[in-house]
Every structure is written in C-alpha cells, then in structure tokens.
Design a protein around this motif. Structure first.
Motif, PDB file in Angstrom:
ATOM      1  N   LYS A 276      52.120 -55.280  47.384  1.00  0.00           N
ATOM      2  CA  LYS A 276      51.162 -54.735  46.430  1.00  0.00           C
ATOM      3  C   LYS A 276      51.261 -55.443  45.080  1.00  0.00           C
ATOM      4  O   LYS A 276      50.244 -55.773  44.469  1.00  0.00           O
ATOM      5  CB  LYS A 276      51.388 -53.232  46.260  1.00  0.00           C
ATOM      6  CG  LYS A 276      50.332 -52.560  45.430  1.00  0.00           C
ATOM      7  CD  LYS A 276      50.510 -51.047  45.440  1.00  0.00           C
ATOM      8  CE  LYS A 276      49.392 -50.375  44.680  1.00  0.00           C
ATOM      9  NZ  LYS A 276      49.505 -48.905  44.757  1.00  0.00           N
ATOM     10  N   VAL A 277      52.477 -55.701  44.627  1.00  0.00           N
ATOM     11  CA  VAL A 277      52.691 -56.393  43.348  1.00  0.00           C
ATOM     12  C   VAL A 277      52.156 -57.819  43.423  1.00  0.00           C
ATOM     13  O   VAL A 277      51.423 -58.271  42.530  1.00  0.00           O
ATOM     14  CB  VAL A 277      54.191 -56.400  42.975  1.00  0.00           C
ATOM     15  CG1 VAL A 277      54.461 -57.278  41.767  1.00  0.00           C
ATOM     16  CG2 VAL A 277      54.687 -54.980  42.741  1.00  0.00           C
TER      17      VAL A 277
ATOM     18  N   GLN B 111      47.573 -61.729  42.082  1.00  0.00           N
ATOM     19  CA  GLN B 111      46.505 -62.647  42.495  1.00  0.00           C
ATOM     20  C   GLN B 111      45.119 -62.031  42.294  1.00  0.00           C
ATOM     21  O   GLN B 111      44.119 -62.703  42.518  1.00  0.00           O
ATOM     22  CB  GLN B 111      46.679 -63.025  43.968  1.00  0.00           C
ATOM     23  CG  GLN B 111      47.953 -63.768  44.272  1.00  0.00           C
ATOM     24  CD  GLN B 111      47.997 -65.128  43.611  1.00  0.00           C
ATOM     25  OE1 GLN B 111      46.993 -65.820  43.514  1.00  0.00           O
ATOM     26  NE2 GLN B 111      49.161 -65.507  43.139  1.00  0.00           N
ATOM     27  N   ASP B 112      45.089 -60.745  41.921  1.00  0.00           N
ATOM     28  CA  ASP B 112      43.843 -60.002  41.781  1.00  0.00           C
ATOM     29  C   ASP B 112      43.074 -59.963  43.100  1.00  0.00           C
ATOM     30  O   ASP B 112      41.859 -60.135  43.137  1.00  0.00           O
ATOM     31  CB  ASP B 112      42.978 -60.574  40.640  1.00  0.00           C
ATOM     32  CG  ASP B 112      41.907 -59.603  40.178  1.00  0.00           C
ATOM     33  OD1 ASP B 112      42.124 -58.384  40.285  1.00  0.00           O
ATOM     34  OD2 ASP B 112      40.842 -60.068  39.729  1.00  0.00           O
TER      35      ASP B 112
ATOM     36  N   GLU C 246      41.526 -55.830  51.261  1.00  0.00           N
ATOM     37  CA  GLU C 246      40.590 -56.474  52.187  1.00  0.00           C
ATOM     38  C   GLU C 246      40.676 -58.002  52.084  1.00  0.00           C
ATOM     39  O   GLU C 246      40.684 -58.703  53.104  1.00  0.00           O
ATOM     40  CB  GLU C 246      39.159 -56.006  51.896  1.00  0.00           C
ATOM     41  CG  GLU C 246      38.129 -56.535  52.868  1.00  0.00           C
ATOM     42  CD  GLU C 246      38.256 -55.966  54.274  1.00  0.00           C
ATOM     43  OE1 GLU C 246      37.901 -56.683  55.226  1.00  0.00           O
ATOM     44  OE2 GLU C 246      38.717 -54.820  54.422  1.00  0.00           O
ATOM     45  N   ALA C 247      40.764 -58.514  50.859  1.00  0.00           N
ATOM     46  CA  ALA C 247      40.846 -59.966  50.668  1.00  0.00           C
ATOM     47  C   ALA C 247      42.118 -60.535  51.296  1.00  0.00           C
ATOM     48  O   ALA C 247      42.082 -61.574  51.953  1.00  0.00           O
ATOM     49  CB  ALA C 247      40.787 -60.309  49.187  1.00  0.00           C
ATOM     50  N   LEU C 248      43.236 -59.837  51.096  1.00  0.00           N
ATOM     51  CA  LEU C 248      44.492 -60.296  51.695  1.00  0.00           C
ATOM     52  C   LEU C 248      44.416 -60.204  53.211  1.00  0.00           C
ATOM     53  O   LEU C 248      44.841 -61.119  53.922  1.00  0.00           O
ATOM     54  CB  LEU C 248      45.671 -59.469  51.168  1.00  0.00           C
ATOM     55  CG  LEU C 248      47.034 -59.804  51.763  1.00  0.00           C
ATOM     56  CD1 LEU C 248      47.396 -61.275  51.560  1.00  0.00           C
ATOM     57  CD2 LEU C 248      48.099 -58.892  51.175  1.00  0.00           C
ATOM     58  N   ALA C 249      43.853 -59.116  53.706  1.00  0.00           N
ATOM     59  CA  ALA C 249      43.723 -58.940  55.150  1.00  0.00           C
ATOM     60  C   ALA C 249      42.929 -60.080  55.780  1.00  0.00           C
ATOM     61  O   ALA C 249      43.320 -60.603  56.836  1.00  0.00           O
ATOM     62  CB  ALA C 249      43.062 -57.596  55.451  1.00  0.00           C
TER      63      ALA C 249
ATOM     64  N   VAL D  40      50.937 -67.161  52.236  1.00  0.00           N
ATOM     65  CA  VAL D  40      49.705 -67.013  51.453  1.00  0.00           C
ATOM     66  C   VAL D  40      49.995 -66.779  49.970  1.00  0.00           C
ATOM     67  O   VAL D  40      49.175 -67.117  49.124  1.00  0.00           O
ATOM     68  CB  VAL D  40      48.743 -65.918  51.977  1.00  0.00           C
ATOM     69  CG1 VAL D  40      48.269 -66.210  53.371  1.00  0.00           C
ATOM     70  CG2 VAL D  40      49.314 -64.542  51.855  1.00  0.00           C
ATOM     71  N   PHE D  41      51.182 -66.240  49.666  1.00  0.00           N
ATOM     72  CA  PHE D  41      51.566 -66.049  48.269  1.00  0.00           C
ATOM     73  C   PHE D  41      52.380 -67.222  47.728  1.00  0.00           C
ATOM     74  O   PHE D  41      52.763 -67.232  46.552  1.00  0.00           O
ATOM     75  CB  PHE D  41      52.367 -64.756  48.100  1.00  0.00           C
ATOM     76  CG  PHE D  41      51.536 -63.507  48.260  1.00  0.00           C
ATOM     77  CD1 PHE D  41      50.482 -63.240  47.403  1.00  0.00           C
ATOM     78  CD2 PHE D  41      51.815 -62.604  49.271  1.00  0.00           C
ATOM     79  CE1 PHE D  41      49.719 -62.091  47.545  1.00  0.00           C
ATOM     80  CE2 PHE D  41      51.066 -61.446  49.417  1.00  0.00           C
ATOM     81  CZ  PHE D  41      50.018 -61.192  48.550  1.00  0.00           C
ATOM     82  N   SER D  42      52.669 -68.197  48.580  1.00  0.00           N
ATOM     83  CA  SER D  42      53.466 -69.379  48.206  1.00  0.00           C
ATOM     84  C   SER D  42      54.837 -69.006  47.646  1.00  0.00           C
ATOM     85  O   SER D  42      55.279 -69.538  46.618  1.00  0.00           O
ATOM     86  CB  SER D  42      52.704 -70.245  47.187  1.00  0.00           C
ATOM     87  OG  SER D  42      51.489 -70.694  47.728  1.00  0.00           O
TER      88      SER D  42
END
Length: 72
Positions: A6-7, A12-13, A17-20, A51-53
């Motif tokens: 969540k953090v 990344q704002d 849904e976008a992360l999914a 995806v978060f590098s």
C-alpha cells in the motif's frame, strides 16, 4: 506476512486497479494482499518487487514464528 504494498503503491500514485493490471491479477487480490488476508506466491512476490523496482525484502516482512530452541 506483512508487506508495504500500500505504501509503495501510494508513492507511485497507483490505484489498486492500476497495480493489479501491471501484475495481471485482480484488484481484489491486491486488496487481500494489502490487508494481509492472503500471502502471494513466490512468483507474484518477485513480480511485485519488480514493478516497484525494489528488492523483495523491501516489500515483504516475514513474521518469524517462535520455535522452541533446542540444544544439541
């Protein structure tokens, strides 16, 4: 297993849904992970870190079980 999804997502704002969509999973799966109701597969855990590098240990914090210490 505790996590910082969540953090990291907020940094990344990104919406759930976008992360999914980036991960090819449902928004409900992201919600369950964030709330600690579900632990990801090893592959999904690595994909999330990717995806978060960040390193996987920067996302997930394992809860250490208290096993009795035995002397040998």
């Amino acid at each position: 297993m505790k996590n910082k999804i969540k953090v990291l997502r907020a940094e990344q704002d990104w919406s759930q849904e976008a992360l999914a969509k980036r991960l090819g999973v449902s928004r409900q799966a992201i919600n369950a992970l964030e709330r600690g109701k579900h632990s990801p597969s090893l592959q999904l855990a690595f994909d999330i870190a990717h995806v978060f590098s960040v390193d996987i240990t920067d996302v997930f914090i394992p809860e250490v079980s208290e096993l009795p210490v035995t002397e040998e």
